[in-house]
Design a protein around this motif. Structure first.
Motif, PDB file in Angstrom:
ATOM      1  N   ILE A 155       0.861  -1.184   0.000  1.00  0.00           N
ATOM      2  CA  ILE A 155       0.000   0.000   0.000  1.00  0.00           C
ATOM      3  C   ILE A 155       0.897   1.232   0.000  1.00  0.00           C
ATOM      4  CG2 ILE A 155      -1.791   1.299   1.211  1.00  0.00           C
ATOM      5  CD1 ILE A 155      -2.689  -1.314   2.497  1.00  0.00           C
ATOM      6  N   SER A 156       0.653   2.139  -0.939  1.00  0.00           N
ATOM      7  CA  SER A 156       1.449   3.354  -1.055  1.00  0.00           C
ATOM      8  C   SER A 156       0.528   4.562  -1.011  1.00  0.00           C
ATOM      9  CB  SER A 156       2.244   3.349  -2.356  1.00  0.00           C
ATOM     10  OG  SER A 156       2.949   4.564  -2.517  1.00  0.00           O
ATOM     11  N   TYR A 157       0.955   5.590  -0.288  1.00  0.00           N
ATOM     12  CA  TYR A 157       0.183   6.834  -0.197  1.00  0.00           C
ATOM     13  C   TYR A 157       1.052   7.997  -0.657  1.00  0.00           C
ATOM     14  CZ  TYR A 157      -2.437  10.776   1.680  1.00  0.00           C
ATOM     15  OH  TYR A 157      -3.122  11.961   1.807  1.00  0.00           O
ATOM     16  N   GLU A 158       0.537   8.762  -1.615  1.00  0.00           N
ATOM     17  CA  GLU A 158       1.262   9.897  -2.161  1.00  0.00           C
ATOM     18  C   GLU A 158       1.005  11.134  -1.301  1.00  0.00           C
ATOM     19  OE1 GLU A 158       1.466  12.485  -6.321  1.00  0.00           O
ATOM     20  OE2 GLU A 158       0.392  10.576  -6.259  1.00  0.00           O
ATOM     21  N   LEU A 159       1.994  11.499  -0.493  1.00  0.00           N
ATOM     22  CA  LEU A 159       1.852  12.664   0.373  1.00  0.00           C
ATOM     23  C   LEU A 159       1.850  13.955  -0.431  1.00  0.00           C
ATOM     24  CD1 LEU A 159       4.312  11.526   3.193  1.00  0.00           C
ATOM     25  CD2 LEU A 159       1.810  11.493   3.285  1.00  0.00           C
ATOM     26  N   SER A 160       2.698  13.997  -1.476  1.00  0.00           N
ATOM     27  CA  SER A 160       2.781  15.155  -2.362  1.00  0.00           C
ATOM     28  C   SER A 160       3.444  14.704  -3.644  1.00  0.00           C
ATOM     29  CB  SER A 160       3.598  16.279  -1.705  1.00  0.00           C
ATOM     30  OG  SER A 160       4.964  15.914  -1.590  1.00  0.00           O
ATOM     31  N   ASP A 161       3.671  15.633  -4.546  1.00  0.00           N
ATOM     32  CA  ASP A 161       4.365  15.281  -5.783  1.00  0.00           C
ATOM     33  C   ASP A 161       5.783  14.801  -5.518  1.00  0.00           C
ATOM     34  OD1 ASP A 161       2.152  16.010  -7.203  1.00  0.00           O
ATOM     35  OD2 ASP A 161       2.893  18.014  -7.703  1.00  0.00           O
ATOM     36  N   GLN A 162       6.345  15.188  -4.363  1.00  0.00           N
ATOM     37  CA  GLN A 162       7.742  14.870  -4.069  1.00  0.00           C
ATOM     38  C   GLN A 162       7.919  13.786  -3.008  1.00  0.00           C
ATOM     39  OE1 GLN A 162       6.636  18.203  -3.829  1.00  0.00           O
ATOM     40  NE2 GLN A 162       7.198  18.665  -5.941  1.00  0.00           N
ATOM     41  N   SER A 163       6.863  13.263  -2.431  1.00  0.00           N
ATOM     42  CA  SER A 163       7.039  12.309  -1.340  1.00  0.00           C
ATOM     43  C   SER A 163       5.886  11.320  -1.287  1.00  0.00           C
ATOM     44  CB  SER A 163       7.156  13.042   0.008  1.00  0.00           C
ATOM     45  OG  SER A 163       5.968  13.720   0.304  1.00  0.00           O
ATOM     46  N   ASN A 164       6.200  10.128  -0.805  1.00  0.00           N
ATOM     47  CA  ASN A 164       5.162   9.129  -0.555  1.00  0.00           C
ATOM     48  C   ASN A 164       5.638   8.163   0.512  1.00  0.00           C
ATOM     49  OD1 ASN A 164       6.314   6.572  -1.784  1.00  0.00           O
ATOM     50  ND2 ASN A 164       6.414   7.926  -3.567  1.00  0.00           N
ATOM     51  N   ILE A 165       4.700   7.421   1.064  1.00  0.00           N
ATOM     52  CA  ILE A 165       4.988   6.434   2.094  1.00  0.00           C
ATOM     53  C   ILE A 165       4.409   5.099   1.648  1.00  0.00           C
ATOM     54  CG2 ILE A 165       2.892   6.988   3.418  1.00  0.00           C
ATOM     55  CD1 ILE A 165       4.559   6.408   5.963  1.00  0.00           C
ATOM     56  N   THR A 166       5.146   4.016   1.894  1.00  0.00           N
ATOM     57  CA  THR A 166       4.753   2.688   1.434  1.00  0.00           C
ATOM     58  C   THR A 166       4.874   1.698   2.574  1.00  0.00           C
ATOM     59  OG1 THR A 166       5.592   3.153  -0.791  1.00  0.00           O
ATOM     60  CG2 THR A 166       5.201   0.865  -0.246  1.00  0.00           C
ATOM     61  N   THR A 167       3.888   0.807   2.678  1.00  0.00           N
ATOM     62  CA  THR A 167       3.962  -0.285   3.637  1.00  0.00           C
ATOM     63  C   THR A 167       3.718  -1.585   2.901  1.00  0.00           C
ATOM     64  OG1 THR A 167       3.071  -1.178   5.716  1.00  0.00           O
ATOM     65  CG2 THR A 167       1.512  -0.098   4.227  1.00  0.00           C
ATOM     66  N   SER A 168       4.412  -2.652   3.302  1.00  0.00           N
ATOM     67  CA  SER A 168       4.311  -3.906   2.564  1.00  0.00           C
ATOM     68  C   SER A 168       4.487  -5.101   3.485  1.00  0.00           C
ATOM     69  CB  SER A 168       5.358  -3.956   1.446  1.00  0.00           C
ATOM     70  OG  SER A 168       6.670  -3.877   1.978  1.00  0.00           O
ATOM     71  N   TYR A 169       3.958  -6.245   3.007  1.00  0.00           N
ATOM     72  CA  TYR A 169       4.097  -7.522   3.715  1.00  0.00           C
ATOM     73  C   TYR A 169       4.248  -8.633   2.680  1.00  0.00           C
ATOM     74  CZ  TYR A 169       2.735 -12.010   5.650  1.00  0.00           C
ATOM     75  OH  TYR A 169       2.715 -13.349   5.986  1.00  0.00           O
ATOM     76  N   SER A 170       5.101  -9.612   2.978  1.00  0.00           N
ATOM     77  CA  SER A 170       5.181 -10.805   2.148  1.00  0.00           C
ATOM     78  C   SER A 170       5.661 -11.975   2.990  1.00  0.00           C
ATOM     79  CB  SER A 170       6.116 -10.595   0.951  1.00  0.00           C
ATOM     80  OG  SER A 170       7.467 -10.515   1.375  1.00  0.00           O
ATOM     81  N   LYS A 171       5.313 -13.159   2.541  1.00  0.00           N
ATOM     82  CA  LYS A 171       5.799 -14.381   3.174  1.00  0.00           C
ATOM     83  C   LYS A 171       6.808 -15.009   2.238  1.00  0.00           C
ATOM     84  CE  LYS A 171       4.219 -18.568   5.546  1.00  0.00           C
ATOM     85  NZ  LYS A 171       3.032 -19.372   5.941  1.00  0.00           N
ATOM     86  N   ARG A 172       7.970 -15.431   2.764  1.00  0.00           N
ATOM     87  CA  ARG A 172       9.057 -15.915   1.943  1.00  0.00           C
ATOM     88  C   ARG A 172       9.520 -17.285   2.422  1.00  0.00           C
ATOM     89  NH1 ARG A 172       9.150 -13.982  -2.440  1.00  0.00           N
ATOM     90  NH2 ARG A 172      11.400 -14.259  -2.704  1.00  0.00           N
ATOM     91  N   LEU A 173      10.259 -17.961   1.559  1.00  0.00           N
ATOM     92  CA  LEU A 173      10.770 -19.293   1.850  1.00  0.00           C
ATOM     93  C   LEU A 173      12.219 -19.382   1.385  1.00  0.00           C
ATOM     94  CD1 LEU A 173       9.188 -22.732   1.253  1.00  0.00           C
ATOM     95  CD2 LEU A 173      11.096 -22.088  -0.206  1.00  0.00           C
TER      96      LEU A 173
END
Length: 814
Positions: free
Chosen positions: A531-549
């Motif tokens: 999930i990514s949120y665009e704070l402005s034209d110059q910045s954004n914040i991203t959060t992520s999850y995955s399961k790996r092996l």
């Protein structure tokens, strides 16, 4: 002049965005302007085309953007009347004047014509951005990095933020070697991946994708992430290419060529290279041994001098056929042949309990190696329309032979070791991408991977008789079938990507000499979310999850004993189970006029993690206990950390980038084993440690247009379950100068200026304390000469076919 105009336009665009950020948001709502840029000649999308919108009444109100891989763009503007300019190198610009924008506006599809007058004179002096940030990966463009001229892929990776390569060539990401390495989106099936990366020349690399938290479209393998190495494949029309010659001290030299010939429907590409390298290294291990009552028994000092010579040839040739305007079929053949010799001398100095010298022995390991790898790859891309609807099919066949022989002589013994490995691999993969409405995309795919490894290992005594307990024949078969789907969409300032992957694994580990047959079958679901949120034209914040092996492979599972030292040995473990990791990541990126700041916090929770343990076997050689190092499934590991990357351009002639990574690792578990005397030994391996890693790189243009690059790296001290690894610091530098009207480049680099890249560690066992040093490669000097024909330096490729660099990489919309 056209290039200068484009740079000026971009500069004013950044200044306008910066001014907007400083003055705060206006009192009225912004309006989105969208469109798509294509090449008129073949209707192919143009990536990195520049769109500039200038308000007629307020010249400071500048907005715009750069197209993505599908040729699409969007820009936010305030209501008003705008002059719009669309630019792309070697194409005629389009100007739209007096466009009244009062509501959401689509400029539609805009086709640019070739500018024939510019084709023969264009030279872009500005370099492409060092890093491209995407929702599920970072892409580092390394083609112009002077530090790796005349080097290898290992040198390239060691200059990538978050990535490090130790003195033995092992690659790690964020401090973990639990990663998956891909080449053009496909696994490398070389038996010894570290050695394979040291043989592939750096100039064959276009870019490296760092995927710390992979989405469902990627293999689930690689607990700490994926590194995807993208090889060069020319796109310029006609006959063009690059020739590189290099030489260095210690004795190192190479010659390579990248050649390309492109017609309307066919694109022939090839890379061929030969290199000969001499790596001088060495190390020592000083040990103190104890009696059962913990009093000192004796001392042993091991001094090691190593010289490795390698001669390698690699060739890659292929053709990309434009079957139809929307269908592309690429076939390529890759061949590698490497031979080498290792001369390893160990001198043993023996001392009694009071450290009085009692005698000396030696051990000489003279080994020859030969490996041959051949692989065939085929890739078919079918575009159903120009909006991203496509089907991709990949197939790979490969065979790798790896033979080695060592003659081990010593003061009191003689041995001969023979090792023969044959690995066969087949892979088939299909990926389907379907855009759904504006800003939404569905993906699904299948992948089958089928491998077979046969390893024969013999240790012969002085009479040439096979030693049974040290010799074995290993048969390893691995079949993996996978299905995945994911859906991504963009809504307002939010971007979402959700996926699910299922993998079924069937593994056979058979020790044929003693009829020990083992089967491991398991299947798992691997969800991912971004999930990514665009704070402005110059910045954004991203959060992520995955399961790996992470599946154990290669030397981890091979029970053959590494016999180069008769008191410090290594042995694989065929009974290893895979480890599973849950990964969480929160990232933030902010761009200013001269600065780009990218940071992330991450957490990894792994069960059945692999760990190396050192244990006394119960045997002794001349009164010295034999210590065996072996991988085991330890138990549980939790890792959390913080990382940031800073790119700063204070002046046009100076660029600085830095990377910092701080993390904490907590492991819990114990190891039980029975020594050769039948005693049950239990080792508690609980451990918690903090460590950090930092890298800084500076590139400066000196007078007379000489480029200077300097980098420094530092690895902090880290505590382990059985000791600690000490800190390590190293520096590299390089100079380059363009010649013959930029058709050639002369580069000189020094690797490890201070000759300080040495692995140092302490090990604490019940009956032994050791201090070790190991230096795989000493300081090196290298000079390279690059010549380009019919190809300008940094020339922007045009008329590109749809990208598929990572094998199944359907870029997320928006």
């Amino acid at each position: 002049m056209k290039n200068l105009n484009r740079i000026i336009v971009l500069l004013f665009l950044f200044l306008g965005l910066s001014n907007f950020a400083q003055n705060g948001p206006p009192t009225f709502t912004k309006i989105k302007v969208t469109g798509k840029i294509i090449a008129k000649k073949n209707n192919q999308p143009l990536e990195d085309a520049t769109i500039t919108l200038k308000n007629q009444k307020n010249p400071k109100a500048i907005s715009g953007g750069i197209t993505n891989s599908k040729g699409e763009f969007d820009a936010d503007v305030i209501p008003g009347v705008y002059d719009i300019t669309i630019d792309f190198i070697s194409f005629k610009s389009i100007n739209i004047t007096g466009k009244n924008i009062t509501e959401k506006t689509s400029l539609g599809t805009i086709a640019l014509e070739d500018d024939a007058s510019q084709l023969n004179e264009v030279v872009i002096r500005s370099e492409k951005s060092t890093v491209e940030i995407k929702l599920d990966k970072k892409v580092y463009n390394v083609g112009q990095d002077m530090m790796v001229k005349g080097g290898t892929v290992s040198d390239v990776l060691d200059n990538i933020p978050s990535v490090s390569v130790d003195t033995e060539g092992n690659v790690s990401l964020r401090g973990s070697d639990n990663i998956r390495i891909l080449i053009d989106g496909r696994p490398s099936y070389a038996v010894n991946i570290a050695e394979a990366l040291r043989q592939l020349p750096a100039d064959a690399i276009d870019k490296v994708e760092v995927i710390t938290n992979p989405s469902a479209r990627y293999d689930a393998e690689g607990g700490s992430g994926i590194l995807n190495i993208i090889l060069k494949k020319g796109k310029n029309k006609g006959f063009n290419g690059t020739l590189i010659a290099s030489g260095g001290i210690p004795e190192t030299y190479g010659l390579s060529a990248n050649v390309n010939y492109k017609t309307e429907k066919l694109n022939y590409f090839s890379t061929v290279g030969y290199n000969s390298r001499t790596n001088e290294g060495g190390g020592k291990t000083n040990s103190e041994y104890f009696n059962p009552d913990k009093s000192t028994k004796n001392f042993l000092d091991e001094d090691r001098e190593t010289q490795r010579t390698r001669d390698g040839f690699n060739g890659r040739a292929g053709v990309e056929w434009t079957v139809a305007p929307n269908t592309y079929w690429t076939n390529a053949l890759n061949y590698e042949n490497n031979t080498g010799n290792t001369n390893d001398v160990i001198n043993y100095q023996n001392y009694d309990a009071t450290h009085n010298f009692t005698g000396t022995t030696y051990r000489l390991n003279n080994g020859d190696t030969n490996s041959e790898n051949i692989s065939y790859t085929s890739n078919l891309i079918k575009n159903f329309n120009d909006k991203g609807h496509k089907l991709t099919v990949d197939a790979t066949l490969s065979r790798d032979n790896d033979d080695s022989q060592s003659i081990i002589t010593g003061s009191q013994n003689y041995n001969n070791t023979l090792n023969n490995q044959v690995q066969k691999q087949a892979q088939i993969q299909a990926d389907y991408v379907l855009p759904i409405g504006e800003g939404s995309q569905f993906e699904a795919g299948y992948k089958g991977s089928f491998g077979d490894l046969n390893n024969q290992y013999y240790v012969l005594d002085e009479q040439g008789t096979r030693i049974p307990n040290l010799s074995n024949t290993l048969e390893y078969k691995e079949n993996i079938n996978a299905l995945y789907s994911q859906y991504g969409f963009k809504k307002n300032k939010f971007s979402y990507l959700f996926g699910l992957r299922w993998e079924d694994t069937n593994i056979h580990v058979n020790l044929l000499d003693n009829n020990d047959f083992n089967t491991k079958k398991y299947n798992n679901f691997f969800p991912s979310a971004f999930i990514s949120y665009e704070l402005s034209d110059q910045s954004n914040i991203t959060t992520s999850y995955s399961k790996r092996l992470t599946r154990p492979r290669g030397r981890f599972m091979n029970p053959a004993v590494n016999y180069s030292s008769n008191v410090n040995i290594f042995q694989g473990n065929p009974d290893l189970d895979p480890s599973l990791t849950n990964k969480f990541d929160v990232g933030y990126i902010k761009r200013w006029d001269k600065v780009t700041f990218n940071t992330s916090a991450y957490f990894e929770d792994t069960k059945d993690v692999f760990s190396f343990v050192r244990s006394p076997t119960g045997d002794e050689v001349n009164g010295v206990p034999v210590i065996k190092s072996q991988p085991i499934n330890l138990g549980k590991e939790q890792k959390y950390g913080f990382e940031f990357t800073l790119n700063y351009t204070p002046f046009k002639i100076w660029r600085v980038n830095s990377n910092f990574n701080l993390y904490n690792v907590k492991t819990t578990g114990e190891h039980s084993y029975t020594d050769t005397k039948g005693n049950l030994i239990v080792q508690n391996l609980d451990n918690q440690a903090n460590t950090w890693f930092a890298r800084i790189n500076s590139k400066l243009t000196l007078p007379y247009k000489i480029d200077w690059q300097l980098s420094a790296m530092y690895n902090g001290e880290q505590k382990t379950a059985q000791g600690k690894n000490l800190d390590q610091f190293s520096m590299n530098t390089a100079f380059s100068k363009d010649l013959f009207k930029d058709k050639a480049t002369l580069a000189f680099n020094i690797s490890d200026i201070l000759n300080s890249r040495i692995m140092r560690s302490y090990t604490y066992l019940d009956n032994q304390t050791s201090y070790s040093e190991m230096q795989f490669r000493k300081r090196q000097f290298n000079l390279s000469f690059t010549y380009r024909f019919n190809k300008a330096k940094n020339e922007k490729e045009k008329n590109q076919a749809p990208k598929n660099d990572s094998g199944n990489d359907g870029d997320f919309p928006g």
